[in-house]
Design an enzyme around this catalytic site. Structure first.
Site, PDB file in Angstrom:
ATOM      1  CG  ASP A  12      -2.044   0.982   1.162  1.00 19.92           C
ATOM      2  OD1 ASP A  12      -2.058   1.794   0.231  1.00 19.92           O
ATOM      3  OD2 ASP A  12      -2.921   0.935   2.040  1.00 19.92           O
ATOM      4  CG  ASP A  13       0.181   4.867  -0.053  1.00 16.61           C
ATOM      5  OD1 ASP A  13      -0.628   4.631  -0.964  1.00 16.61           O
ATOM      6  OD2 ASP A  13      -0.070   5.649   0.889  1.00 16.61           O
ATOM      7  CG  ASP A  58      -2.235   0.920  -3.313  1.00 17.51           C
ATOM      8  OD1 ASP A  58      -1.044   1.279  -3.161  1.00 17.51           O
ATOM      9  OD2 ASP A  58      -3.119   1.129  -2.456  1.00 17.51           O
ATOM     10  CG  ASN A  59      -1.074   4.571  -4.577  1.00 19.73           C
ATOM     11  OD1 ASN A  59      -2.204   4.179  -4.237  1.00 19.73           O
ATOM     12  ND2 ASN A  59      -0.219   5.072  -3.714  1.00 19.73           N
ATOM     13  CB  CYS A  69      -5.820   3.640  -1.912  1.00 20.19           C
ATOM     14  SG  CYS A  69      -4.332   4.133  -1.016  1.00 20.19           S
TER      15      CYS A  69
END
Length: 530
Positions: free
Chosen positions: A35-36, A304-305, A71
């Protein structure tokens, strides 16, 4: 001569055995989603076991991008294989279609896990799903999306302690006892339990970790790690974003000493949370090995990014169109994937669903997905000129029609503001980009849906840190071709997203045609701000 009844029985038995063996041989798939996680962190120290066990044992895709640098829209693209303009998740709110009832009705039934389950796979999910999952207005944690046999989903956004899991639709509350509640470790434990007790079917397992998302809470044993590490000082760090969209230009340069200290501290904390992700990856790989499934399992690691820490004097967040926010790591190992490979072909996270379905021998052409399977790239077929040359990135900015009382000079429409009134988002930070990689160029072309229809263009070969916007100096024919391709991608669906459009030599450049009336929410907000 006529065959005996016994020979027919033997033929039937052999056929059934062959079918059973074919079913057994269908590969398993494990998808581990951070995540991130930006590329700068992804290839560095906190994930050295992940790199060794997945990347070095298989293939690393060095040009992987997300369909949206936020997200929920990005995760929706992973699950559906669609660009945001087709799955209609535009931000992290219920209003923005994040895990809303409309999403549940229109997109979840056709998401790739549901197709895998119908195709005979046993499915397992653990971790963060979508940012608004569990909202009472959308069914609460009792809602289990179709397609999942085992469901251990986090309510709402990433946390490490004091959270609620939906365990197959039943709430399970966790506190702040490390040995029982630290989320990354809890996800590892339930994943190992599934692998130990799963059925004989081929399986798909998705583990979605909270790290390295805020609040950046490290496990106790890692709280003092990386004491001397600081955020990378690349050429875009703490410099003015000249010739860029107004939101980038409003950042204060140079950043204050307190801002730099804060983001350096946050960077260290992010690294520390990743050490537990690295442990999770190692445990999963070892369990697959001990159960005899490792050689028949694809393991995919991605995010996700991306994320930025100080680039163009923006303190920290995602949401921007630049490489640091849209580019993510992608590592894959699996059957027939030779070790120590690197692939530079252009891949997007809309390709994950089609690829996993392709691995499972599902006919991807039966779906409405915008992405394409990169399984051939993993097996050594690098496209022979048929692989795509460009992908789409879309983002819809968030902002309220009221002024932030702590930053009155900025006026209405901004959001994600820091104490020194540097804001990371605004309602007109709404853009669409085409990211192109081909023998003729390594380019990015972006248009904003704002009053000036601002355009940014970068030559990533000459300017990898995107310091110079060449929109006013680039050859007009190149500008027109990229504008034309962007318009085609923003209106594409399914197969038309995967094939290059034929350029009309009579086409005239007009960025104002891009957005038109395509966002009712934006038009309403714009009217309110007048």
């Amino acid at each position: 001569h006529l065959r005996s009844p016994l020979s027919f029985v033997l033929i039937i038995c052999a056929t059934l055995v062959d079918a059973a063996l074919a079913e057994y041989r269908r590969p398993n798939v494990v998808l581990i989603l951070a995540d991130d996680l930006d590329v700068a962190i992804g290839g560095m120290i906190p994930l050295n076991k992940t790199k060794r066990l997945i990347g070095d044992a298989g293939i690393s895709f060095t040009n992987t991008f997300v369909a949206s640098p936020l997200c929920c829209p990005s995760r929706a693209s992973i699950l559906t294989g669609k660009y945001p303009h087709n799955h209609h998740v535009i931000n992290n709110t219920l209003e923005g279609n994040c895990s809303s009832q409309a999403w549940q009705k229109s997109e979840e039934p056709g998401a790739f896990p549901a197709l895998l389950q119908e195709h005979g796979y046993q499915t397992f999910f653990a971790g963060k799903y979508l940012n608004e999952y569990g909202a009472s207005e959308a069914g609460g944690v009792e809602h289990v999306p179709p397609g999942w046999d085992y469901w251990f989903a986090l309510e709402k956004n990433s946390k490490y302690y004091n959270y609620t899991l939906s365990v197959n639709g039943r709430p399970e509350k966790h506190g702040q006892n490390y040995s029982e509640d630290y989320l990354t470790d809890v996800l590892a434990n339930v994943s190992l339990e599934f692998l130990q007790h799963r059925s004989s079917k081929p399986f798909f397992m998705m583990v979605s970790t909270p790290a390295p998302h805020s609040p950046w809470t490290a496990a106790p044993q890692y709280e003092n790690s990386f004491a001397s590490v600081r955020a990378p000082r690349d050429p875009s760090f703490n410099v003015h974003g000249k010739d860029k969209h107004w939101l980038i230009r409003q950042a204060k340069t140079p950043m204050s000493n307190s801002s730099v200290k804060f983001l350096d501290d946050a960077f260290r904390k992010r690294w520390r949370t990743l050490l537990s992700v690295d442990d999770l990856v190692e445990k999963v790989v070892k369990k697959l090995e001990s159960t005899g499934e490792l050689d028949n399992t694809y393991i995919i690691f991605t995010s996700d990014n991306g994320y930025h820490t100080g680039q163009f004097s923006l303190p920290m967040d995602k949401r921007q169109l630049y490489e640091f926010d849209i580019r993510v790591p992608l590592l894959v190992r699996g059957p027939d994937v030779k070790p120590n490979q690197t692939c530079q072909m252009l891949v997007a996270n809309v390709d994950l669903g089609p690829t996993i379905l392709d691995i499972a021998r599902y006919n991807v052409s039966k779906t409405q997905m915008d992405g394409m399977s990169f399984l051939p790239l993993m097996n050594g077929n690098r496209g022979n000129g048929t692989w795509r040359t460009d992908i789409l990135v879309e983002y819809e900015g968030e902002g309220q029609n009221i002024t932030d009382p702590s930053c009155p000079l900025l006026g209405p429409g901004v959001s994600e503001c820091f104490p020194d009134c540097v804001c990371e988002d605004s309602y007109n930070n709404t853009y669409a980009c085409v990211r192109t990689m081909s023998p003729s160029g390594n380019l990015q072309y972006c248009e904003f849906d704002d009053s000036e229809v601002f355009v940014e263009v970068y030559n990533l070969t000459a300017d990898p840190f995107q310091l110079n916007n060449i929109a006013k100096s680039i050859d007009q024919e190149v500008l027109e071709k990229m504008n034309h391709r962007l318009m085609m991608l923003q209106s594409c669906s399914g197969a038309s997203c995967r094939t290059p459009g034929v350029y009309d030599s009579g086409y005239k450049f007009d960025p104002r045609m891009m957005f038109g009336s395509h966002s009712l929410r934006r038009r309403k907000l714009r009217q309110a701000l007048k």
